[in-house]
Design a protein around this motif. Structure first.
Motif, PDB file in Angstrom:
ATOM      1  N   SER A  39       1.243  -1.180  -0.191  1.00 14.60           N
ATOM      2  CA  SER A  39      -0.359  -0.131   0.241  1.00 14.60           C
ATOM      3  C   SER A  39       0.973   1.544  -0.154  1.00 14.60           C
ATOM      4  N   ALA A  40       0.037   1.547  -0.967  1.00  9.09           N
ATOM      5  CA  ALA A  40       1.052   3.956  -0.880  1.00  9.09           C
ATOM      6  C   ALA A  40       0.639   4.728  -0.779  1.00  9.09           C
ATOM      7  N   LEU A  41       1.397   5.647  -0.757  1.00  4.37           N
ATOM      8  CA  LEU A  41       1.149   6.948  -0.906  1.00  4.37           C
ATOM      9  C   LEU A  41       1.133   7.768  -2.024  1.00  4.37           C
ATOM     10  N   ILE A  42       0.216   7.734  -3.280  1.00  3.79           N
ATOM     11  CA  ILE A  42       0.527   8.791  -4.447  1.00  3.79           C
ATOM     12  C   ILE A  42       0.177  10.267  -4.475  1.00  3.79           C
ATOM     13  N   PHE A  43       0.957  11.250  -4.808  1.00  2.78           N
ATOM     14  CA  PHE A  43       0.332  12.429  -5.109  1.00  2.78           C
ATOM     15  C   PHE A  43       0.640  12.657  -6.360  1.00  2.78           C
ATOM     16  N   ILE A  44      -0.206  13.624  -6.798  1.00  2.61           N
ATOM     17  CA  ILE A  44      -0.261  14.260  -7.976  1.00  2.61           C
ATOM     18  C   ILE A  44       0.362  15.818  -7.755  1.00  2.61           C
ATOM     19  N   LYS A  45       1.787  16.245  -8.496  1.00  2.43           N
ATOM     20  CA  LYS A  45       2.668  17.777  -7.507  1.00  2.43           C
ATOM     21  C   LYS A  45       1.606  18.746  -7.549  1.00  2.43           C
ATOM     22  N   VAL A  72      -7.802  11.961  -1.788  1.00  7.83           N
ATOM     23  CA  VAL A  72      -7.974  13.093  -1.459  1.00  7.83           C
ATOM     24  C   VAL A  72      -7.509  14.405  -1.487  1.00  7.83           C
ATOM     25  N   ASP A  73      -7.981  16.047  -2.252  1.00  5.23           N
ATOM     26  CA  ASP A  73      -7.706  17.171  -2.156  1.00  5.23           C
ATOM     27  C   ASP A  73      -6.913  17.933  -0.804  1.00  5.23           C
ATOM     28  N   LYS A  82      -0.144  23.287   8.307  1.00  2.48           N
ATOM     29  CA  LYS A  82      -0.159  21.964   9.471  1.00  2.48           C
ATOM     30  C   LYS A  82       1.180  21.406   9.041  1.00  2.48           C
ATOM     31  N   GLY A  83       1.955  21.982   7.876  1.00  4.48           N
ATOM     32  CA  GLY A  83       3.426  21.654   7.728  1.00  4.48           C
ATOM     33  C   GLY A  83       3.615  20.247   7.364  1.00  4.48           C
ATOM     34  N   LEU A  84       2.528  20.104   6.331  1.00  5.52           N
ATOM     35  CA  LEU A  84       2.791  18.407   5.969  1.00  5.52           C
ATOM     36  C   LEU A  84       3.957  18.531   4.927  1.00  5.52           C
ATOM     37  N   ILE A  85       4.096  19.262   4.174  1.00  6.37           N
ATOM     38  CA  ILE A  85       5.610  19.251   3.444  1.00  6.37           C
ATOM     39  C   ILE A  85       6.824  19.671   4.321  1.00  6.37           C
ATOM     40  N   ASP A  86       6.847  19.699   5.738  1.00  5.89           N
ATOM     41  CA  ASP A  86       7.827  19.625   6.750  1.00  5.89           C
ATOM     42  C   ASP A  86       7.967  18.723   7.184  1.00  5.89           C
ATOM     43  N   GLN A  87       6.771  17.980   7.059  1.00 10.48           N
ATOM     44  CA  GLN A  87       7.156  16.670   7.750  1.00 10.48           C
ATOM     45  C   GLN A  87       7.638  15.958   6.837  1.00 10.48           C
ATOM     46  N   HIS A  88       7.114  15.866   5.892  1.00  7.21           N
ATOM     47  CA  HIS A  88       7.405  14.967   4.436  1.00  7.21           C
ATOM     48  C   HIS A  88       9.148  14.957   4.097  1.00  7.21           C
ATOM     49  N   TYR A  89       9.254  15.976   3.982  1.00  8.42           N
ATOM     50  CA  TYR A  89      10.979  15.999   3.825  1.00  8.42           C
ATOM     51  C   TYR A  89      11.648  16.078   5.869  1.00  8.42           C
ATOM     52  N   TYR A  90      11.434  15.566   6.087  1.00  7.29           N
ATOM     53  CA  TYR A  90      11.586  16.212   7.670  1.00  7.29           C
ATOM     54  C   TYR A  90      13.388  16.197   8.069  1.00  7.29           C
ATOM     55  N   SER A  91      14.163  15.292   7.304  1.00  4.35           N
ATOM     56  CA  SER A  91      15.234  15.225   7.017  1.00  4.35           C
ATOM     57  C   SER A  91      15.896  16.163   7.147  1.00  4.35           C
ATOM     58  N   ILE A  92      15.009  16.657   5.836  1.00  3.20           N
ATOM     59  CA  ILE A  92      16.098  18.361   4.979  1.00  3.20           C
ATOM     60  C   ILE A  92      14.783  19.496   6.298  1.00  3.20           C
ATOM     61  N   ALA A  93      13.504  19.285   6.217  1.00  4.16           N
ATOM     62  CA  ALA A  93      13.176  20.809   6.809  1.00  4.16           C
ATOM     63  C   ALA A  93      13.577  20.690   8.787  1.00  4.16           C
ATOM     64  N   SER A  94      14.009  20.321   8.683  1.00  6.98           N
ATOM     65  CA  SER A  94      14.185  20.255  10.174  1.00  6.98           C
ATOM     66  C   SER A  94      14.952  20.851  10.525  1.00  6.98           C
ATOM     67  N   MET A 269       0.109   8.213   7.446  1.00  2.00           N
ATOM     68  CA  MET A 269       0.798   8.843   8.675  1.00  2.00           C
ATOM     69  C   MET A 269       0.188  10.501   8.623  1.00  2.00           C
ATOM     70  N   ASN A 270       1.224  10.773   8.048  1.00  2.00           N
ATOM     71  CA  ASN A 270       1.334  12.808   7.747  1.00  2.00           C
ATOM     72  C   ASN A 270       0.162  13.493   6.714  1.00  2.00           C
ATOM     73  N   TRP A 271      -0.531  12.770   5.583  1.00  2.00           N
ATOM     74  CA  TRP A 271      -1.240  13.373   4.990  1.00  2.00           C
ATOM     75  C   TRP A 271      -2.059  13.238   4.984  1.00  2.00           C
ATOM     76  N   LEU A 272      -2.017  11.409   5.783  1.00  2.81           N
ATOM     77  CA  LEU A 272      -4.040  11.837   6.065  1.00  2.81           C
ATOM     78  C   LEU A 272      -3.996  11.577   7.885  1.00  2.81           C
ATOM     79  N   ASN A 273      -3.190  12.139   7.980  1.00  2.00           N
ATOM     80  CA  ASN A 273      -3.482  11.516   9.859  1.00  2.00           C
ATOM     81  C   ASN A 273      -3.703  10.249  10.267  1.00  2.00           C
ATOM     82  N   LEU A 274      -3.250   9.461   9.395  1.00  2.00           N
ATOM     83  CA  LEU A 274      -3.767   8.278  10.004  1.00  2.00           C
ATOM     84  C   LEU A 274      -2.969   7.378  11.490  1.00  2.00           C
TER      85      LEU A 274
END
Length: 346
Positions: A39-45, A72-73, A82-94, A269-274
């Motif tokens: 199971s994967a998450l795919i998103f269109i940029k 989901v949009d 919500k800092g979603l892109i920051d969490q997505h790239y956490y090692s860089i964004a931190s 967990m990050n993008w959809l708060n799962l």
């Protein structure tokens, strides 16, 4: 046995007991199904998120027998707040947006060697900032900061961890800035005119391995290297008819997809708060002995012990592993790092 000898032996007995606990089979009664779906998450940029691209992605997934479970949009305002892109790239964004300069784990010796002054003195004089604070202090846009960053030589302190002396305008003071390039990346996802389309998908790993999914269905990071029928190459070849403003490249390559079964869980967990308990892979990891805090910690891709003498990225260790193999590898890593922690405490 004398009191003194008992006193000496007691710590050894405690250590042996703890090691026996850690070396025991971890929930051996939990069966990992061999047909556990990937199971994967795919998103269109945002740059590619048109109706035509959405139709193309669905068609490609259906043709590969990949099931779309949810779509989901998510708008740029929510991504920002919500800092979603920051969490997505956490090692860089931190180092760029999350941690203030004083909390960034700068190696003082390397800093002194690279810049010729002490990190402690720089902090005392308030001359170090993360990338987000740099935009505020300089009064500049992310693009202007990135332009200034590209004119100087950055020092690498670790994976995704860079520092450079930057000044945007001639009259402004020079500041030490961390990962300034991330702000330009971030700006492509945030703002009222930005939006991504997310898909939660699953497929049978016996029919399609994760490696084949990434190489053949998604396509490599650089769309010019992607197979002709892959999603990224098709977006490149048809970008004008799909309604894209510019030609895709390695950064703006149309779509993102999880690189492993665990990254799929982390991104949901990050993008959809799962809650991981509500995910099939997450539930199996919890039932197999991993704690929820361990899953949350590893979802940020920290450096962990991967052998007796090496540390490495969690995501790199699990890259392209199908769900069953991913669980087994995570249990091994969890055991190794639990033993390491106990050893340090003792």
């Amino acid at each position: 046995m004398s009191f003194s000898s008992s006193y000496v032996l007691f710590p050894l007995l405690v250590q042996s007991f703890l090691l026996m606990l850690l070396l025991r089979p971890v929930n051996g009664d939990v069966e990992i199904p061999s047909n556990l779906p990937n199971s994967a998450l795919i998103f269109i940029k945002p740059h590619a998120n048109t109706q035509a691209t959405q139709d193309l992605v669905i068609d490609k997934l259906n043709s590969a027998n990949i099931r779309v479970l949810t779509q989901v949009d998510i708008g740029g305002k929510e991504i920002d707040e919500k800092g979603l892109i920051d969490q997505h790239y956490y090692s860089i964004a931190s180092k760029a947006t999350i941690l203030p300069a004083k909390d960034i784990p700068v190696p003082p010796e390397k800093f002194q060697e690279a810049f010729g002054e002490s990190w402690e003195q720089v902090l005392q004089e308030d001359r170090a900032v993360n990338a987000m604070e740099a935009c505020k202090r300089f009064g500049c846009t992310p693009e202007q900061l990135n332009e200034a960053w590209n004119k100087v030589e950055a020092v690498k302190f670790g994976g995704g961890f860079y520092c450079a002396k930057v000044s945007v305008k001639k009259q402004q003071p020079t500041l030490y800035v961390f990962n300034a390039f991330f702000m330009a990346m971030r700006s492509k996802f945030v703002g009222p005119d930005k939006e991504i389309r997310c898909y939660v998908v699953e497929w049978d790993p016996e029919e399609l391995s994760w490696a084949a999914f990434r190489q053949n269905i998604l396509g490599p990071t650089d769309p010019t290297d992607a197979p002709p029928q892959s999603i990224r190459r098709t977006i490149l070849d048809q970008y004008q008819s799909l309604g894209l403003v510019g030609e895709p490249n390695k950064s703006d390559n149309g779509v993102h997809a999880s690189a492993s079964a665990f990254e799929g869980l982390a991104e949901k967990m990050n993008w959809l708060n799962l809650d991981p308990e509500l995910d099939q892979l997450g539930k199996l990891l919890l039932d197999s002995g991993l704690t929820k805090s361990r899953i949350s910690e590893w979802a940020k891709d920290p450096q962990v012990k991967i052998s007796d003498s090496n540390v490495g990225s969690v995501f790199d260790e699990l890259e392209e592993l199908d769900a069953p193999a991913c669980i087994k590898k995570m249990l091994l890593l969890d055991r190794m790092n639990s033993l390491s922690s106990v050893g340090e405490e003792l």
